[in-house]
Write an enzyme that holds these catalytic residues in place. Sequence first.
Site, mmCIF file in Angstrom:
data_model
loop_
_atom_site.group_PDB
_atom_site.id
_atom_site.type_symbol
_atom_site.label_atom_id
_atom_site.label_comp_id
_atom_site.label_asym_id
_atom_site.label_seq_id
_atom_site.Cartn_x
_atom_site.Cartn_y
_atom_site.Cartn_z
ATOM 1 N N LYS A 118 8.270 -5.679 -4.697
ATOM 2 C CA LYS A 118 8.683 -4.284 -4.961
ATOM 3 C C LYS A 118 9.876 -3.894 -4.102
ATOM 4 O O LYS A 118 10.861 -3.329 -4.594
ATOM 5 C CB LYS A 118 7.495 -3.353 -4.686
ATOM 6 C CG LYS A 118 7.775 -1.882 -4.990
ATOM 7 C CD LYS A 118 8.133 -1.046 -3.774
ATOM 8 C CE LYS A 118 7.012 -0.941 -2.779
ATOM 9 N NZ LYS A 118 7.331 0.032 -1.686
ATOM 10 N N CYS B 124 0.706 13.886 -11.380
ATOM 11 C CA CYS B 124 -0.299 12.848 -11.618
ATOM 12 C C CYS B 124 -0.694 12.211 -10.294
ATOM 13 O O CYS B 124 -0.455 11.024 -10.047
ATOM 14 C CB CYS B 124 0.234 11.807 -12.606
ATOM 15 S SG CYS B 124 -1.049 10.778 -13.342
ATOM 16 N N CYS C 250 -3.812 17.714 -14.570
ATOM 17 C CA CYS C 250 -3.671 17.468 -16.012
ATOM 18 C C CYS C 250 -3.349 18.748 -16.777
ATOM 19 O O CYS C 250 -2.718 18.692 -17.835
ATOM 20 C CB CYS C 250 -4.952 16.839 -16.568
ATOM 21 S SG CYS C 250 -5.274 15.172 -15.936
ATOM 22 N N CYS D 159 -2.234 11.698 -23.544
ATOM 23 C CA CYS D 159 -2.540 10.746 -22.479
ATOM 24 C C CYS D 159 -3.965 10.223 -22.663
ATOM 25 O O CYS D 159 -4.915 11.015 -22.771
ATOM 26 C CB CYS D 159 -2.403 11.420 -21.112
ATOM 27 S SG CYS D 159 -2.852 10.348 -19.723
#
Length: 383
Positions: free
Chosen positions: A292, A362, A369, A378
């Site tokens: 990463k 999120c 939500c 979703c």
Amino acid sequence: MAKNVKKLTLVNKLAKRGDLIKPTEMIMRQNRADNVRDIEDLVCLSSGAAGSVTSKYFSPVQTRKQRLLNGESLKKTSLKMEPLSPARVAPKKNRKADQMATRVQMGSATIVKCKVFPDVVDSPVVADKIKLEVDAQIKQEKNTEETKEDAHSYSEVQAPHPLWLGHLENIRVMRSSRSAPVDTMGCHRCADLKADSKTQRFQNLVALMLSSQTKDQTTYEAMNRLKDRSPTPLQVKEMPVTELENLLHPVSFYKNKAKYLKQTVEILIDKYDSDIPDNVKDLIALPGVGPKMAHICMAVAWNKITGIGVDVHVHRLCNRLGWVPKPTKEPEQTRVALEKWLPFSLWSEVNHLFVGFGQTICTPVKPNCGECLNKDICPSAHV
């Protein structure tokens, strides 16, 4: 003058002389100088034949004495045969409205010329506001066109979730209206812009090494403490370990990261002339650098897209949105699965886009939500 004595008016004077004033009709005044008289001439009426009275008209503008004092000549006046109606009474003047509009009389009609932005010239704040609104509209139109192009070009993408493009567009909208810590304190913001390019690349790598399992705010503050020492590979090498640890604290695992950083600068000085490697393979070979970090470092430091930088935020969101064929347990597994189907043109923005979205809406625990635009599409919204 006694109270009981009536003051003789002009009408009373004429009545005493036996002259009667009987208005019969409105007479249109001709624009002729010999037909214009002053108000003083009204009392000097001359009698015509058979006791008739020859009327002489006067100027309603000023008296003769006033105009002679002002040095003006007789003014020609034209009166229109039109009774005055309430509809033609002039309204009260609105000074603010007069500043914003100009009225021009054309026959029986009034033309109003309005200024579109009356305060733009005098108020730079209003001008900036208008410019921002115009820029936002242009940006919105551009984004709409790009969305249509994306929908057309990505129509054949075999994604794990059929509504993946809708997820992406909604996340873009939410990220544009709300800033996140990564926007101002991410690794791409930690380098000293006044330093040379080689030093900036080194500081980008150091920030990425410190960011592992650490909040952006903590990493940013640690990098500011390091930048006060103008860190280069040689200076970090000569710095005592205890001093380096104090500068890195409270970064997560700061003692291990201080040790990795000491080992890394040795390699950079001996093998890369105090610069950082320009490929993923050599970057991963450095102590404390994972895939990463390597892919993000290539994008930030070398401006090359070699892969998707998948951290815990990207890993979590891809699993929640169904962007992976099956649930993954490690970020590296998510990266491999994501790169198999996601178009290459989107690789550069996924990390920054998803990290900020994961920091604000999120979130790992109790995601918001109710505020998410993807709540209806979703797969994890009601889980």
